[in-house]
Write an enzyme that holds these catalytic residues in place. Structure first.
Site, short mmCIF file in Angstrom:
data_model
loop_
_atom_site.label_atom_id
_atom_site.label_comp_id
_atom_site.label_asym_id
_atom_site.label_seq_id
_atom_site.Cartn_x
_atom_site.Cartn_y
_atom_site.Cartn_z
N ARG A 1 4.25 -11.92 2.61
CA ARG A 1 5.47 -11.19 2.94
C ARG A 1 6.55 -12.26 2.93
O ARG A 1 6.58 -13.13 3.79
CB ARG A 1 5.36 -10.54 4.32
CG ARG A 1 4.17 -9.57 4.44
CD ARG A 1 4.22 -8.85 5.78
NE ARG A 1 2.93 -8.31 6.19
CZ ARG A 1 2.46 -7.11 5.84
NH1 ARG A 1 3.17 -6.33 5.05
NH2 ARG A 1 1.29 -6.69 6.27
N ASP B 1 5.75 -0.35 0.79
CA ASP B 1 7.18 -0.07 0.86
C ASP B 1 8.05 -1.34 0.86
O ASP B 1 9.10 -1.37 0.22
CB ASP B 1 7.52 0.84 2.06
CG ASP B 1 6.93 0.34 3.37
OD1 ASP B 1 6.24 -0.70 3.36
OD2 ASP B 1 7.17 0.97 4.40
N GLY C 1 0.69 -6.66 2.65
CA GLY C 1 -0.71 -6.71 3.10
C GLY C 1 -1.65 -6.44 1.94
O GLY C 1 -1.42 -5.52 1.16
N ASP D 1 -2.26 1.83 4.06
CA ASP D 1 -1.61 2.79 4.97
C ASP D 1 -1.43 4.19 4.40
O ASP D 1 -1.20 5.14 5.16
CB ASP D 1 -0.24 2.26 5.40
CG ASP D 1 -0.36 1.04 6.30
OD1 ASP D 1 -1.46 0.80 6.82
OD2 ASP D 1 0.64 0.33 6.48
N ARG E 1 0.74 0.52 11.27
CA ARG E 1 1.84 0.25 12.20
C ARG E 1 2.79 1.44 12.29
O ARG E 1 3.21 1.84 13.35
CB ARG E 1 2.59 -1.00 11.72
CG ARG E 1 3.38 -1.68 12.78
CD ARG E 1 3.84 -3.06 12.36
NE ARG E 1 3.82 -3.28 10.92
CZ ARG E 1 3.54 -4.45 10.36
NH1 ARG E 1 3.21 -5.47 11.10
NH2 ARG E 1 3.59 -4.59 9.04
N THR F 1 -1.60 -0.31 -0.72
CA THR F 1 -1.54 -0.48 0.73
C THR F 1 -2.60 0.42 1.37
O THR F 1 -2.81 1.54 0.91
CB THR F 1 -0.16 -0.11 1.31
OG1 THR F 1 -0.27 0.04 2.74
CG2 THR F 1 0.40 1.19 0.75
N ASP G 1 1.09 5.46 2.99
CA ASP G 1 2.36 6.01 3.48
C ASP G 1 3.45 6.06 2.42
O ASP G 1 4.63 6.00 2.73
CB ASP G 1 2.83 5.19 4.69
CG ASP G 1 3.00 3.71 4.35
OD1 ASP G 1 2.52 3.27 3.27
OD2 ASP G 1 3.59 2.98 5.16
N VAL H 1 -4.21 -3.97 -15.37
CA VAL H 1 -2.91 -4.36 -15.95
C VAL H 1 -3.14 -5.40 -17.05
O VAL H 1 -2.61 -5.30 -18.16
CB VAL H 1 -1.96 -4.92 -14.84
CG1 VAL H 1 -0.73 -5.59 -15.46
CG2 VAL H 1 -1.56 -3.81 -13.87
O1 F6P Z 1 0.58 -2.41 5.78
C1 F6P Z 1 -0.77 -2.70 5.88
C2 F6P Z 1 -1.12 -3.17 7.26
O2 F6P Z 1 -2.48 -3.49 7.31
C3 F6P Z 1 -0.74 -2.21 8.39
O3 F6P Z 1 -1.69 -1.19 8.57
C4 F6P Z 1 -0.66 -3.16 9.56
O4 F6P Z 1 0.14 -2.62 10.57
C5 F6P Z 1 -0.09 -4.39 8.96
O5 F6P Z 1 -0.40 -4.36 7.57
C6 F6P Z 1 -0.60 -5.68 9.54
O6 F6P Z 1 0.07 -6.73 8.93
P1 F6P Z 1 -0.40 -8.26 9.00
O7 F6P Z 1 -1.64 -8.40 8.16
O8 F6P Z 1 0.74 -9.01 8.44
O9 F6P Z 1 -0.69 -8.54 10.43
#
Ligand code: F6P
Length: 325
Positions: free
Chosen positions: A75, A106, A14, A131, A175, A129, A133, A26
């Protein structure tokens, strides 16, 4: 160990505000140190397709303030296969890239770990990210911007909630991680938060809301998208069943939290870490994530950064329950 001569930089997973600032850092650090640098477009997918282009100092002008990622992101399902990774290595060899800076979360570093074991390309990761996390850094690039967007949105919802004596369920991103939910809830003075890291039940939420009703006419419940009780709509439905008299509304903030101009915190974090990643590779460091812990830049092995669950502050959870009485 061969000296690093040509670094490939990519963003994966993401997108997060501040990724562009990291790419800029960089690229400029590579030029500063006299190392060749190329951008790999579209994450691991672009690596497999050989979508690689050299980046000059001015190719990263005017991007520090922009959200998203100029290198695009994905992804990649193909990179999860042995054949996909073999093709990625072939393309890196073809472009003459002998080291990587991976900017992502991650999933990105899990990919880096497998790639390292199979093909041994030295890699330094940057935590990109929203998140927050990842262990090994107090903040991830993008979190501060995302949480500020969530807070501002909840502030706006507060105005309308209090005007109509309503209970709002606001779903934020994350998530598997409740950092955005908890931090935005505390910062906006929300009444309750539901996060995936804690086992929480709707019955406890209903009890808290009923207690607060004695002195409050409106409430805001922040729900992390991945909460095990379901998303905001599912929780709101259950609360409505138990409290039919409550006037309830649901708002899903969604991807609006991932876009827009990065905050000063994210720009500086990304700039510091981008330089640190290049200098770590030049110093012979490999397969680690650069982060900032207690103000200092620190390297943490990928395995630890992704393997150890980052603690969601118990102190902040307690603060919310004290402040929401
Ligand atoms: O990992 C970042 C994030 O925005 C999460 O908070 C969320 O659950 C997920 O990506 C959503 O993914 P996508 O953009 O693939 O729907």
């Amino acid at each position: 160990m061969n000296p690093v001569r040509h670094i490939g930089v990519f963003t994966s997973g993401g997108d997060a505000p501040g990724m562009n600032a990291a790419v800029r850092a960089v690229v400029r650090a590579c030029h500063y140190h006299g190392v060749q640098v190329s951008g790999i477009m579209g994450g691991y997918d672009g690596m497999i397709k050989g979508e690689i282009r050299p980046l000059g100092i001015r190719d990263v002008s005017g991007i520090i303030q922009r959200g998203g990622t100029m290198l695009r992101s994905a992804r990649s399902a193909r990179f999860m296969t042995v054949e996909g990774r073999q093709e990625a290595k072939r393309q890196l060899d073809h472009a003459g890239i002998d080291a990587l800076v991976a900017i992502g979360g991650d999933g990105t570093f899990t990919g880096s770990e497998v790639f390292r074991t199979e093909h041994g390309v030295p890699t330094i990761g940057l935590p990109g990210t929203i998140d927050n996390d990842l262990s090994g850094t107090d903040l991830t690039i993008g979190f501060d911007t995302a949480v500020n967007i969530a807070m501002e949105a909840i502030d706006r919802i507060r105005d309308t909630a209090s005007s109509h004596d309503r209970t709002f369920f606001v779903e934020v991103m994350g998530r598997d991680a409740g950092f955005i939910a908890l931090h935005s809830a505390v910062a906006s003075g929300a009444e309750y938060v539901m996060v995936p890291e804690r086992e929480q039940h709707v019955a406890e939420l209903v009890q808290a809301l009923q207690q607060q009703s004695a002195t409050k006419s409106s409430s805001i419940v922040v729900v992390a998208e991945g909460d095990e009780e379901g998303g905001a709509f599912a929780i709101a439905r259950q609360v409505k069943e138990q409290c039919p008299g409550r006037d309830i509304r649901v708002t899903i903030l969604g991807h609006v939290q991932r876009g827009g101009s990065p905050t000063v915190t994210d720009r500086i974090l990304a700039s510091r870490l981008g330089i640190a990643a290049v200098e770590a590779l030049l110093a012979g460091e490999r397969d680690q994530m650069a982060g900032v812990v207690n103000g200092e830049v620190l390297l943490t092995p990928f395995k630890e950064a992704i393997g150890k669950r980052k603690e969601l502050g118990g102190e902040l959870m307690r603060a919310l329950s004290i402040l929401a009485i």
